[in-house]
Scaffold this active site. Sequence first.
Site, PDB file in Angstrom:
ATOM      1  N   ILE A 185       0.827  -1.200   0.000  1.00 35.13           N
ATOM      2  CA  ILE A 185       0.000   0.000   0.000  1.00 35.13           C
ATOM      3  C   ILE A 185       0.863   1.253   0.000  1.00 35.13           C
ATOM      4  O   ILE A 185       0.578   2.219  -0.719  1.00 35.13           O
ATOM      5  CB  ILE A 185      -0.940  -0.012   1.224  1.00 35.13           C
ATOM      6  CG1 ILE A 185      -1.999  -1.111   1.074  1.00 35.13           C
ATOM      7  CG2 ILE A 185      -1.607   1.347   1.411  1.00 35.13           C
ATOM      8  CD1 ILE A 185      -2.802  -1.375   2.329  1.00 35.13           C
TER       9      ILE A 185
ATOM     10  N   TYR B 218      -1.948  -8.769  15.497  1.00 33.87           N
ATOM     11  CA  TYR B 218      -2.240  -7.780  14.455  1.00 33.87           C
ATOM     12  C   TYR B 218      -3.589  -7.131  14.728  1.00 33.87           C
ATOM     13  O   TYR B 218      -3.723  -5.899  14.668  1.00 33.87           O
ATOM     14  CB  TYR B 218      -2.224  -8.453  13.085  1.00 33.87           C
ATOM     15  CG  TYR B 218      -2.582  -7.523  11.953  1.00 33.87           C
ATOM     16  CD1 TYR B 218      -1.619  -6.681  11.398  1.00 33.87           C
ATOM     17  CD2 TYR B 218      -3.874  -7.484  11.420  1.00 33.87           C
ATOM     18  CE1 TYR B 218      -1.941  -5.817  10.362  1.00 33.87           C
ATOM     19  CE2 TYR B 218      -4.201  -6.623  10.389  1.00 33.87           C
ATOM     20  CZ  TYR B 218      -3.231  -5.790   9.863  1.00 33.87           C
ATOM     21  OH  TYR B 218      -3.549  -4.931   8.841  1.00 33.87           O
TER      22      TYR B 218
END
Length: 345
Positions: A22, A159
């Site tokens: 990204i 996460y």
Amino acid sequence: MSVKLKKLNEQVIVLTGATSGIGLATARAAAEAGAKLVLAARDGDALDTLAHEMRQRGADVATVAADVGDPADVARIGKAAIDKFGRVDTWINDAGVSVFGKNEEVALEDMQRVMQTNLWGVVNGSLEAVRLLKAHGGGALINIGSEASDRSIPLQGTYSASKHAVKAFTESLRMEVEKDEAAISVTLIKPAGIDTPFAQHAKNYMKQEPTLPPPVYAPELVAKTILYAAENPERDLFVGGRAKAVSMGAQLMPRVLDKLMNATVFRQQQSDKPSSPNRRDALHDPVPEQELRQRGNLSPNPAETNLYTSLQFHSGATKTVLLGGALLAAAWAFTRKPGRKVWPA
């Protein structure tokens, strides 16, 4: 205070995690739009290569080799922006890492590394960004969360915890900035699964190579959303109808979502390829041969466009009506049986 943001070709943009996925897609798109860039990542050689590529196309770029989990490194990023360009207009906290495996099996030091990068990297970057934005006329702070900011995922417990924490910190900071009447827009971006090298970079405790549940979206779609937020003040933006559907499911039917994830997501995060004992990951240190890749080939046909994501770029009542329809389509697709053609949103 009403926040007015500059057009991209008038901006100085700081971007962490710039050499992969990204971040790389966003850096290239921002350079194409004419922004001046301060790019940060752990691998200095990869940053040099990327900067050379962009300068060949006429972009004005500065680079900083930095670990965002270290406040001193983040301060160096801010100093580089001021030294080179005299200000910051948008700061994007994108750097992130992960571990795949059951919580009981993941080493504590690996959990701590995830939190150091994903949470403390955002905290360090956000505080530096707000300091500089307040001093130089305001702008945009954009933090990259996840659909896991609203709903935890099995086999990626740390996460998920880090992204929940990013959401909480971002919301708290936003209220404080607004209370101060600072001219700063604070946006949280929540992507669904994105076709980046994320899974290859993650440390893996599973017997199979990790992957992401479908649908998987193109990283360029996230980059477009990020750069939209750099020009338009927004509170939250989702990338992929699935991300919004998961968020709504977490609020409205959490126990049903537990059962659905137990039935599908364990399998969907494990590919058909066995994990090699010599497998390298980028959790604690970058892997040079894995750098400068936008895509991870997690899907043969990642979604290049997305209706729900695009509709967020509209305004007013039209936006509300259109988003509602797209959300219903995403929710319907989310409940469809595996193996059938799904995910129209």
